[in-house]
Design an enzyme around this catalytic site. Structure first.
Site, PDB file in Angstrom:
ATOM      1  CE1 TYR A  94      -4.278  -2.163   0.487  1.00  0.00           C
ATOM      2  CE2 TYR A  94      -2.165  -3.140   2.093  1.00  0.00           C
ATOM      3  CZ  TYR A  94      -3.773  -2.960   1.018  1.00  0.00           C
ATOM      4  OH  TYR A  94      -4.459  -4.353   0.958  1.00  0.00           O
ATOM      5  CG  ASN A 117     -10.991  -2.557  -7.881  1.00  0.00           C
ATOM      6  OD1 ASN A 117     -11.411  -1.877  -8.863  1.00  0.00           O
ATOM      7  ND2 ASN A 117     -10.444  -3.120  -8.227  1.00  0.00           N
ATOM      8  CB  CYS A 125      -7.524  -4.263  -5.887  1.00  0.00           C
ATOM      9  SG  CYS A 125      -8.970  -5.587  -5.554  1.00  0.00           S
ATOM     10  CG  HIS A 126      -5.361  -9.946  -7.223  1.00  0.00           C
ATOM     11  ND1 HIS A 126      -5.813  -8.725  -8.656  1.00  0.00           N
ATOM     12  CD2 HIS A 126      -4.056 -10.643  -7.961  1.00  0.00           C
ATOM     13  CE1 HIS A 126      -5.571  -9.350 -10.171  1.00  0.00           C
ATOM     14  NE2 HIS A 126      -4.088 -10.041  -9.749  1.00  0.00           N
ATOM     15  CD  GLU A 152      -1.962 -11.844 -11.604  1.00  0.00           C
ATOM     16  OE1 GLU A 152      -1.476 -10.932 -11.075  1.00  0.00           O
ATOM     17  OE2 GLU A 152      -3.093 -11.641 -11.700  1.00  0.00           O
TER      18      GLU A 152
END
Length: 160
Positions: A94, A117, A125-126, A152
């Protein structure tokens, strides 16, 4: 004021059923854990988004091109734009996002904006985790965040 027609389409994914909500020009929201039998009103935008999400979950897409139109404050939009600049398969804190938007003291506000979001996965946002490296909350649940990050990383490793 003209009425905005809202369309939606439900898609099955490895992390559950998602509902893509759009107007005639852009995606407005992606909602988690929806009833697959809910009424649907698809259009070309929801169809394009669902196709791109299916490609993402199949490991064939790392960037999205579907038009987006999230509703939020100017600050939230700055945070969401910074999220879209994050590399596929990478994570940041963050605090990193707060620095990226040139507001280093706004770490908590960045966390709040991240949590608001409305277009998860596409606005990734993950990929934001705690400064300690610990996974923090996720609107869809931490199990979904873990799945998305692992997915990912695996796809990025195959592509390297």
């Amino acid at each position: 004021m003209e009425d905005v027609i809202v369309n939606n389409q439900v898609i099955a994914t490895p992390i559950g059923w998602l509902n893509v909500i759009a107007d005639d020009t852009a995606v407005l929201t992606i909602a988690f854990d929806v009833d697959p039998d809910s009424v649907q009103h698809p259009n070309s935008v929801t169809a394009q988004c669902c196709l791109q999400l299916a490609e993402y979950f199949a490991g064939e897409r790392t960037q999205f091109s579907v038009p987006l139109s999230a509703q939020g404050t100017a600050f939230q939009h700055r945070v969401w734009q910074a999220l879209q600049a994050l590399d596929y398969g990478a994570t940041c804190s963050y605090a990193d996002i707060a620095y990226a938007i040139e507001n280093p003291k706004a770490v908590r506000a960045v966390g709040a904006a991240n949590g608001k979001n409305p277009i998860p996965i596409i606005v990734p946002c993950h990929r934001v985790i705690g400064s300690s490296g610990k996974l923090t909350g996720y609107a869809g649940g931490l199990d979904k965040k873990v799945w998305l990050l692992d997915h990912e990383k695996q796809v990025a490793m195959r592509s390297a």
